[in-house]
Motif scaffolding. Structure first.
Motif, short mmCIF file in Angstrom:
data_model
loop_
_atom_site.label_atom_id
_atom_site.label_comp_id
_atom_site.label_asym_id
_atom_site.label_seq_id
_atom_site.Cartn_x
_atom_site.Cartn_y
_atom_site.Cartn_z
N PHE A 12 -12.45 10.77 -13.60
CA PHE A 12 -13.01 10.64 -12.26
C PHE A 12 -12.33 9.52 -11.48
CE2 PHE A 12 -16.12 8.47 -9.49
CZ PHE A 12 -16.35 9.49 -8.58
N LEU A 13 -12.24 8.33 -12.12
CA LEU A 13 -11.64 7.19 -11.42
C LEU A 13 -10.16 7.44 -11.12
CD1 LEU A 13 -13.27 4.15 -13.26
CD2 LEU A 13 -13.66 4.90 -10.91
N SER A 14 -9.47 8.15 -12.04
CA SER A 14 -8.06 8.43 -11.79
C SER A 14 -7.91 9.34 -10.58
CB SER A 14 -7.41 9.09 -13.01
OG SER A 14 -7.61 8.28 -14.12
N VAL A 16 -10.00 9.59 -8.03
CA VAL A 16 -10.29 8.81 -6.82
C VAL A 16 -9.10 7.90 -6.48
CG1 VAL A 16 -11.83 7.11 -5.77
CG2 VAL A 16 -12.76 8.86 -7.26
N ALA A 17 -8.54 7.26 -7.52
CA ALA A 17 -7.40 6.37 -7.28
C ALA A 17 -6.21 7.16 -6.73
CB ALA A 17 -7.00 5.65 -8.56
N SER A 20 -6.74 8.00 -3.16
CA SER A 20 -6.59 6.81 -2.33
C SER A 20 -5.13 6.46 -2.09
CB SER A 20 -7.28 5.61 -2.98
OG SER A 20 -8.64 5.88 -3.17
N ILE A 21 -4.32 6.63 -3.14
CA ILE A 21 -2.93 6.20 -3.04
C ILE A 21 -2.04 7.26 -2.40
CG2 ILE A 21 -0.90 5.51 -4.40
CD1 ILE A 21 -2.75 4.32 -6.43
N PHE A 22 -2.40 8.53 -2.58
CA PHE A 22 -1.48 9.60 -2.20
C PHE A 22 -0.96 9.52 -0.76
CE2 PHE A 22 -0.42 13.77 -0.57
CZ PHE A 22 0.64 14.07 -1.41
N PRO A 23 -1.84 9.31 0.24
CA PRO A 23 -1.30 9.23 1.62
C PRO A 23 -0.24 8.13 1.78
CG PRO A 23 -3.65 9.53 1.69
CD PRO A 23 -3.30 9.29 0.25
N PHE A 24 -0.38 7.03 1.00
CA PHE A 24 0.63 5.97 1.06
C PHE A 24 1.96 6.47 0.51
CE2 PHE A 24 -3.27 3.56 1.22
CZ PHE A 24 -2.97 2.58 2.15
N TRP A 26 2.94 9.48 0.31
CA TRP A 26 3.51 10.48 1.21
C TRP A 26 4.19 9.83 2.42
CZ3 TRP A 26 2.08 12.42 6.21
CH2 TRP A 26 2.78 13.59 6.57
N MET A 27 3.54 8.80 2.97
CA MET A 27 4.16 8.20 4.16
C MET A 27 5.43 7.44 3.80
SD MET A 27 1.40 5.32 5.23
CE MET A 27 1.68 3.59 4.87
N MET A 43 8.63 16.09 -1.61
CA MET A 43 7.94 14.92 -2.16
C MET A 43 8.87 14.02 -2.95
SD MET A 43 4.97 14.35 -1.11
CE MET A 43 4.34 13.12 -2.25
N THR A 251 2.38 -1.02 8.57
CA THR A 251 1.44 -1.31 7.49
C THR A 251 1.94 -2.43 6.58
OG1 THR A 251 0.88 1.03 7.56
CG2 THR A 251 -0.01 -0.20 5.73
N ALA A 255 -0.30 -5.00 4.33
CA ALA A 255 -0.28 -4.71 2.90
C ALA A 255 0.22 -5.93 2.13
CB ALA A 255 0.61 -3.50 2.61
N PHE B 108 -7.62 0.27 -10.83
CA PHE B 108 -8.53 1.18 -10.12
C PHE B 108 -9.07 0.52 -8.86
CE2 PHE B 108 -9.36 3.33 -14.37
CZ PHE B 108 -8.65 4.46 -14.04
N ALA B 111 -6.37 0.13 -6.19
CA ALA B 111 -5.99 1.44 -5.63
C ALA B 111 -7.04 1.96 -4.67
CB ALA B 111 -5.76 2.44 -6.77
N ILE B 112 -8.31 1.83 -5.06
CA ILE B 112 -9.38 2.40 -4.25
C ILE B 112 -9.60 1.58 -2.98
CG2 ILE B 112 -11.84 3.07 -4.24
CD1 ILE B 112 -11.49 3.63 -7.27
N PRO B 115 -6.73 1.82 0.94
CA PRO B 115 -6.81 2.40 2.29
C PRO B 115 -7.21 1.40 3.37
CG PRO B 115 -7.75 3.92 0.71
CD PRO B 115 -7.40 2.67 -0.05
N VAL B 117 -6.05 -1.46 4.01
CA VAL B 117 -4.99 -2.25 4.62
C VAL B 117 -4.32 -1.51 5.77
CG1 VAL B 117 -4.55 -3.41 2.43
CG2 VAL B 117 -3.03 -1.57 3.16
N VAL B 126 -1.26 9.70 9.98
CA VAL B 126 -0.89 10.26 8.68
C VAL B 126 -1.79 11.46 8.35
CG1 VAL B 126 -0.85 9.81 6.20
CG2 VAL B 126 0.07 8.12 7.79
N LEU B 130 -0.92 15.36 7.58
CA LEU B 130 -1.26 15.90 6.26
C LEU B 130 -2.12 17.16 6.41
CD1 LEU B 130 -2.13 12.85 3.97
CD2 LEU B 130 -0.31 14.53 3.64
N TRP B 170 -12.17 8.46 3.35
CA TRP B 170 -11.00 7.92 2.66
C TRP B 170 -10.77 6.46 3.05
CZ3 TRP B 170 -6.25 5.95 4.41
CH2 TRP B 170 -5.27 5.78 3.43
#
Lengths: 274, 295
Positions: A12-14, A16-17, A20-24, A26-27, A43, A251, A255, B108, B111-112, B115, B117, B126, B130, B170
């Motif tokens: 589950f956590l993987s 969600v993580a 969360s990370i995927f759009p980053f 991708w960009m 990709m 960003t 970041a 975790f 990562a969570i 978004p 930032v 974005v 998408l 998100w």
């Protein structure tokens, strides 16, 4: 057996993580690719990064926009920290019933939505334009002035001042420091972590601010990064590679701040609630 | 001697006020004064700068303004669907992350939270691409044969709302998670030990220990999210522009359109903006009341 029981949690956590990370991902990948490749769902990292950045600096004026945004964000941060910390310190150290009432009144301003302020603020600054062109519409001052003081930040400094050891002030007074001297020479250096947390929050929200600059900055050469990106995003024939390069560049500063100062960042967010 | 003491005390009092003077002045000038201006404006009509008092005309118009009601309906739909999903999600993740035996916790959590930032504009652009008609999401879903034809994520009235909800969730779940996590870390673990000895199961512990202790944070996150949703603007403006039709129009965007997109109608815009103020006050009051009642 134990680890097996936890497997669903890890899965589950993987997920969600990953989401969360995927759009980053991708960009970042898209910033290195040509628009055509992006639309085909490529990709893998490409080689067009420098071409994309060149287009941004040559035809889209990224550099002036970065400079405008930086000017606004830095001015906002310096003024915000100074005014809010003076007030937070004043409310806590020179506490009185009357001041507590004023403080509660200030907190009410947190409930006011910006949408309710934007029309009168716009009128205010367009009236100023004739009398004082330096702070009228389309200036850095017009962006900074109405946004830098927030009840939130005053509250944040007041809360943090509760932990400030007051014996230091007494010692300073015996050494003959003035009241203002106590603030600058003793309070400020002691509260470094509070200041850095406040600086991070303020800088980020100013760097990312969209609605007010959209209203008050009217010519293209004055626009900030969020305005530039929004503009690119609404064009009819978007160049995806170029847009994603702009998104990545915009960003990067926030970041970077986040990764370098994660502790203060979280402390800044959470400290205000306690 | 007494007189000296007296003046010194007066000076000390004055010093305190000087420390807060700048902040009080700025807040009055840029929050309270405009609020009064907006109230006056809401009774005026006219285009651009030619405004004159016109009684309750704007308020009558508000009550029969279909676009306004669409914007209110959309905003409340986002509120009712998105805020609970996000808060339950944030709470669930933080409880899982608070487990002392969990590995890769730092990864975790970071990562969570990541978004948060991004700027609202940047992530909106974005997401717009998408979820575009021939965007990556449709491409992937079709390649995996989950879909036979693309979903109109942006241009269908229903799916556009879904896209906005996915986007906001998100961006803000990680933000809210941090508040829950820091509060969970302050809960004394001996409470759970005692519950375990008493034979309370995992879910039982969650509902009778964790949730009640997290109540202040649940209240805080739901109030801030409610205020945030009522002010929703950046995402709508950059993902759907309020469309298709007015299917995703938010109240803030409607005010923006009234003042800066169409022929400027500042008076009526101010009237609409006061409706948000009233809603924020009522909703915050309700939430505080709701949370306070079963104490």
């Amino acid at each position: 057996m134990r680890s097996l029981r936890r497997a669903p949690i890890y899965i589950f956590l993987s997920i969600v993580a990953f989401v969360s990370i995927f759009p980053f991902l991708w960009m970042i990948i898209s910033a290195t690719n040509l628009s055509v490749d992006v639309t085909q769902g490529r990709m893998l990292p490409g080689t067009a990064l420098f071409d994309n950045i060149r287009k941004l600096t040559e035809s889209i004026n990224l550099v002036p926009a970065l400079w405008n945004t930086l000017k606004i964000a830095l001015t906002t941060t310096v003024l915000a920290l100074l005014v809010a910390s003076l007030a937070g310190y004043g409310f806590e150290i020179y506490r009185s019933k009357a001041k507590d009432m004023v403080f509660n009144l200030l907190l009410l301003s947190m409930m006011i939505p910006f949408a309710a302020l934007m029309v009168p603020l716009y009128q205010m600054f367009s009236k100023l334009s004739a009398a004082a062109p330096l702070i009228g519409v389309n200036t850095v001052a017009a962006v900074v002035l109405p946004t830098f003081t927030t009840a939130f930040l005053i509250f944040f400094f007041r809360q943090s001042s509760k932990m400030f050891p007051r014996e230091l002030l007494e010692a300073g007074r015996i050494d003959g420091l003035s009241e203002l001297g106590l603030f600058f020479k003793i309070y400020m250096p002691t509260m470094k972590t509070t200041y850095s947390a406040a600086a991070i929050i303020t800088f980020m929200s100013s760097w990312n601010n969209y609605l007010w600059p959209l209203i008050v900055l009217q010519t293209p050469e004055k626009r900030t990064i969020p305005l530039l990106i929004s503009n690119l995003g609404s064009s009819y024939s978007p160049d995806f590679g170029v847009i994603m390069a702009a998104v990545v560049i915009s960003t990067l500063p926030t970041a970077l701040v986040f990764f370098l100062m994660q502790k203060q960042f979280v402390a800044g967010m959470v400290g205000s609630v306690k | 001697m007494r007189a000296v003491n007296h003046t010194m005390r007066n000076r000390a009092k004055l010093t305190g006020w000087l420390f807060i003077a700048a902040a009080v002045l700025m807040i009055c000038l840029f929050y309270f004064y405009p609020m009064i201006q907006a109230l006056l404006l809401s009774f005026k009509t006219g285009a651009g700068a030619n405004l004159h008092f016109d009684g309750l005309t704007n308020y009558k118009r508000l009550l029969s303004d279909k676009t306004f009601f669409t914007a209110v309906k959309n905003t409340f739909l986002f509120l009712i669907v998105q805020v609970p999903i996000m808060i339950v999600f944030a709470m669930m993740i933080s409880v899982l992350l608070n487990d002392s035996k969990l590995r890769f916790k730092g990864f975790f959590r970071t990562a969570i939270f990541l978004p948060c930032v991004t700027s609202l504009v940047a992530y909106s652009v974005v997401f717009k691409y998408l979820f575009g008609n021939d965007g990556l999401i449709n491409l992937a879903l079709m390649n995996m044969h989950i879909l036979s034809e693309p979903i109109q994520w942006i241009s269908d009235p229903f799916w556009a709302k879904v896209t906005i909800i996915i986007a906001i969730t998100w961006r803000w779940t990680g933000y809210n998670m941090i508040f829950f996590l820091s509060s969970l870390q302050n809960i004394d673990s001996s409470i759970y030990e005692a519950a375990k000895i008493d034979g309370a199961s995992g879910p039982r512990q969650f509902f009778s220990i964790t949730v009640p202790l997290l109540k202040p944070i649940i209240l805080f996150t739901s109030i801030t999210s409610t205020i945030g949703t009522l002010q929703l603007f950046d995402e709508i403006m950059n993902i759907t522009k309020g469309g298709p039709g007015n299917a995703t129009l938010s109240i803030s965007q409607y005010i923006y359109n009234l003042s800066f997109k169409y022929t400027p109608d500042f008076g009526y815009a101010a009237t609409v903006s006061y409706s948000i103020v009233v809603m924020i006050i009522i909703l915050s009051f309700l939430q505080i009341k709701l949370a306070g009642d079963d104490k």
